[in-house]
Design an enzyme around this catalytic site. Structure first.
Site, PDB file in Angstrom:
ATOM      1  N   SER A  50      -7.237 -74.554  23.337  1.00  0.00           N
ATOM      2  CA  SER A  50      -7.419 -75.700  22.449  1.00  0.00           C
ATOM      3  C   SER A  50      -8.842 -76.251  22.476  1.00  0.00           C
ATOM      4  O   SER A  50      -9.378 -76.544  23.547  1.00  0.00           O
ATOM      5  CB  SER A  50      -6.448 -76.805  22.893  1.00  0.00           C
ATOM      6  N   GLY A  51      -9.410 -76.448  21.297  1.00  0.00           N
ATOM      7  CA  GLY A  51     -10.746 -77.041  21.224  1.00  0.00           C
ATOM      8  C   GLY A  51     -10.767 -78.459  21.756  1.00  0.00           C
ATOM      9  O   GLY A  51     -11.676 -78.850  22.490  1.00  0.00           O
ATOM     10  N   LEU A  52      -9.728 -79.232  21.396  1.00  0.00           N
ATOM     11  CA  LEU A  52      -9.647 -80.616  21.873  1.00  0.00           C
ATOM     12  C   LEU A  52      -9.572 -80.648  23.400  1.00  0.00           C
ATOM     13  O   LEU A  52     -10.293 -81.411  24.055  1.00  0.00           O
ATOM     14  CB  LEU A  52      -8.416 -81.306  21.266  1.00  0.00           C
ATOM     15  N   ASP A  62     -14.135 -83.886  20.680  1.00  0.00           N
ATOM     16  CA  ASP A  62     -13.740 -82.738  19.860  1.00  0.00           C
ATOM     17  C   ASP A  62     -14.432 -82.844  18.507  1.00  0.00           C
ATOM     18  O   ASP A  62     -13.797 -83.061  17.471  1.00  0.00           O
ATOM     19  CB  ASP A  62     -12.212 -82.720  19.715  1.00  0.00           C
ATOM     20  N   ASP A  89      -8.900 -71.521  19.534  1.00  0.00           N
ATOM     21  CA  ASP A  89      -9.235 -72.502  18.507  1.00  0.00           C
ATOM     22  C   ASP A  89     -10.745 -72.424  18.281  1.00  0.00           C
ATOM     23  O   ASP A  89     -11.522 -72.900  19.103  1.00  0.00           O
ATOM     24  CB  ASP A  89      -8.817 -73.892  19.035  1.00  0.00           C
ATOM     25  N   ASP A  91     -12.448 -73.842  15.897  1.00  0.00           N
ATOM     26  CA  ASP A  91     -12.879 -74.921  14.996  1.00  0.00           C
ATOM     27  C   ASP A  91     -13.204 -74.305  13.612  1.00  0.00           C
ATOM     28  O   ASP A  91     -12.476 -73.470  13.141  1.00  0.00           O
ATOM     29  CB  ASP A  91     -14.054 -75.698  15.589  1.00  0.00           C
ATOM     30  N   GLU A 118     -10.614 -73.338  11.030  1.00  0.00           N
ATOM     31  CA  GLU A 118     -10.147 -74.400  10.137  1.00  0.00           C
ATOM     32  C   GLU A 118     -11.149 -74.626   9.015  1.00  0.00           C
ATOM     33  O   GLU A 118     -12.360 -74.441   9.204  1.00  0.00           O
ATOM     34  CB  GLU A 118      -9.890 -75.692  10.933  1.00  0.00           C
ATOM     35  N   LYS A 124     -17.355 -80.470  13.015  1.00  0.00           N
ATOM     36  CA  LYS A 124     -16.019 -80.953  12.646  1.00  0.00           C
ATOM     37  C   LYS A 124     -15.703 -82.235  13.429  1.00  0.00           C
ATOM     38  O   LYS A 124     -16.430 -82.615  14.353  1.00  0.00           O
ATOM     39  CB  LYS A 124     -14.956 -79.876  12.907  1.00  0.00           C
ATOM     40  N   ASN A 126     -12.124 -84.094  15.180  1.00  0.00           N
ATOM     41  CA  ASN A 126     -10.695 -83.870  15.455  1.00  0.00           C
ATOM     42  C   ASN A 126      -9.848 -84.420  14.311  1.00  0.00           C
ATOM     43  O   ASN A 126     -10.124 -85.503  13.782  1.00  0.00           O
ATOM     44  CB  ASN A 126     -10.303 -84.518  16.791  1.00  0.00           C
ATOM     45  N   SER A 127      -8.791 -83.711  13.974  1.00  0.00           N
ATOM     46  CA  SER A 127      -7.981 -84.030  12.790  1.00  0.00           C
ATOM     47  C   SER A 127      -7.298 -85.392  12.858  1.00  0.00           C
ATOM     48  O   SER A 127      -6.854 -85.912  11.841  1.00  0.00           O
ATOM     49  CB  SER A 127      -6.909 -82.959  12.593  1.00  0.00           C
ATOM     50  N   ARG A 161      -6.618 -71.963   9.165  1.00  0.00           N
ATOM     51  CA  ARG A 161      -6.001 -73.286   9.306  1.00  0.00           C
ATOM     52  C   ARG A 161      -6.386 -74.175   8.140  1.00  0.00           C
ATOM     53  O   ARG A 161      -7.573 -74.348   7.835  1.00  0.00           O
ATOM     54  CB  ARG A 161      -6.465 -73.903  10.630  1.00  0.00           C
ATOM     55  N   HIS A 192      -1.585 -77.914   9.036  1.00  0.00           N
ATOM     56  CA  HIS A 192      -1.629 -79.051   9.951  1.00  0.00           C
ATOM     57  C   HIS A 192      -1.307 -80.352   9.215  1.00  0.00           C
ATOM     58  O   HIS A 192      -1.582 -80.478   8.020  1.00  0.00           O
ATOM     59  CB  HIS A 192      -3.020 -79.142  10.586  1.00  0.00           C
TER      60      HIS A 192
HETATM   61  C1  SPV Z   1      -6.716 -78.473  19.193  1.00  0.00           C
HETATM   62  O1  SPV Z   1      -5.831 -78.365  20.067  1.00  0.00           O
HETATM   63  O2  SPV Z   1      -7.901 -78.535  19.461  1.00  0.00           O
HETATM   64  C2  SPV Z   1      -6.348 -78.540  17.786  1.00  0.00           C
HETATM   65  C3  SPV Z   1      -5.141 -79.234  17.384  1.00  0.00           C
HETATM   66  O3  SPV Z   1      -7.115 -78.095  16.975  1.00  0.00           O
HETATM   67  S1  SPV Z   1      -5.584 -80.809  16.878  1.00  0.00           S
HETATM   68  O4  SPV Z   1      -6.082 -81.533  18.019  1.00  0.00           O
HETATM   69  O5  SPV Z   1      -4.331 -81.377  16.365  1.00  0.00           O
HETATM   70  O6  SPV Z   1      -6.557 -80.744  15.834  1.00  0.00           O
HETATM   71 MG    MG Z   2      -9.016 -78.040  17.653  1.00  0.00          MG
END
Ligand code: SPV
Ligand code: MG
Length: 302
Positions: A50-52, A62, A89, A91, A118, A124, A126-127, A161, A192
């Site tokens: 996971s990027g986050l 993130d 991930d 990004d 994504e 980017k 974080n979503s 994504r 997502h």
């Molecule tokens: C991550 O786990 O880094 C994701 C999911 O991309 S989210 O944090 O929902 O974007």
């Molecule tokens: Mg991510």
């Protein structure tokens, strides 16, 4: 906390096989070698780098603050700490088609099984943070996907994504993007959503009809039973940040207790033992290797 040490999970099943299988697949988040070892021993057949979570563990936000080489270094540790496939991930690919294909090639070299890109620009965000989530132009992002596919070949899994629902652009735009990304060579679509219920995700799967396998990240709609995802024909559920968030809770608790009690006696029975750690990191293998490879005088037996 349990002191039970779980057996090592090994998997010869590829990420692609898991994603296209009729069974619902679960990817567990990992953000370093230790969390990867724990997740694979819990029985997860594949991991989500996971990027986050990787950013958070490094002390970054993130928002592409961590460089792609830093992420690659962590991914290498995740891969080496486990025997299960890892979806990374990536990004937005850290730039244009060229950055994306370089990163994908490096991740493949380092043993990752696939990359998720994504449709956002660089840097980017974080979503779930803020309400500005500018989307990439569809054709430009399709070019990033094509470049990655041409570079990494057919075995490396490419997940596209879609952030259209996150950006509030609606189902029609999400579907247009999904079709474009399928034409560009994506192996799966990650759709997502930041809503607390899966309505817009299920509306997407209904229209999409599994043209490509669908992956979801139910971080916000966490109450939905997985039976609903099976019924919708979803391929893969990503538990995207739960090792990292569990670590935050556990570390906060232990820091507060030690601070307050000025002692580590009270928490000793509540935290992992050192033997558990040594087992997780396979110190036994090193001791056996010393027997085999060190001259007798140096292994203490001379
Ligand atoms: C991550 O786990 O880094 C994701 C999911 O991309 S989210 O944090 O929902 O974007
Ligand atoms: Mg991510």
């Amino acid at each position: 906390m349990s002191a039970e040490v779980l057996p090592v999970t090994t998997s010869s099943t590829t990420l692609r096989e898991l994603i296209i299988s009729n069974d619902l697949t679960f990817l567990m988040e990992a953000h370093d070698g230790l969390s990867a070892a724990i997740a694979s021993r819990a029985g997860f057949k594949a991991l989500w780098a996971s990027g986050l979570s990787i950013s958070s563990a490094l002390g970054y936000r993130d928002a592409n603050e961590a460089s792609w080489t830093q992420v690659g270094d962590v991914v290498e540790r995740i891969v080496e700490a486990t025997n299960v496939p890892v979806l990374v991930d990536g990004d937005g690919g850290f730039g244009n088609f060229n950055n994306a294909r370089i990163i994908a090639r490096k991740l493949k070299q380092r043993g990752a099984s696939g990359i998720c890109l994504e449709d956002k620009g660089f840097p980017k965000m974080n979503s779930f943070v803020g309400d500005k989530q500018p989307l990439a132009d569809i054709d430009e992002f399709a070019g990033r996907l094509k470049a990655v596919k041409d570079t990494t070949g057919p075995d490396f899994v490419l997940v596209a994504r879609i952030e259209a629902l996150i950006a509030g652009r609606g189902l029609d735009e999400a579907l247009v993007r999904a079709h474009a990304y399928a034409r560009a060579g994506a192996d799966a679509i990650l759709i997502h959503s930041r809503k607390g219920v899966p309505d817009e995700i299920l509306a997407f799967t209904k229209e999409w009809k599994n043209k490509l396998p669908v992956m979801i990240v139910p971080t916000k709609y966490y109450r939905t039973p997985v039976a609903d995802y099976r019924a919708a024909g979803i391929s893969t559920v990503i538990w995207a940040n739960h090792n990292m968030r569990a670590a935050i809770s556990a570390m906060r608790q232990v820091c507060a207790r030690i601070m307050q009690e000025e002692s580590i006696a009270g928490i000793e029975d509540e935290i992992a033992t050192l033997d558990e750690l040594f087992e997780l990191m396979n110190y036994g293998e090193l001791l056996a290797a010393e027997e085999k490879y060190l001259p007798r005088a140096e292994n203490g037996k001379g």
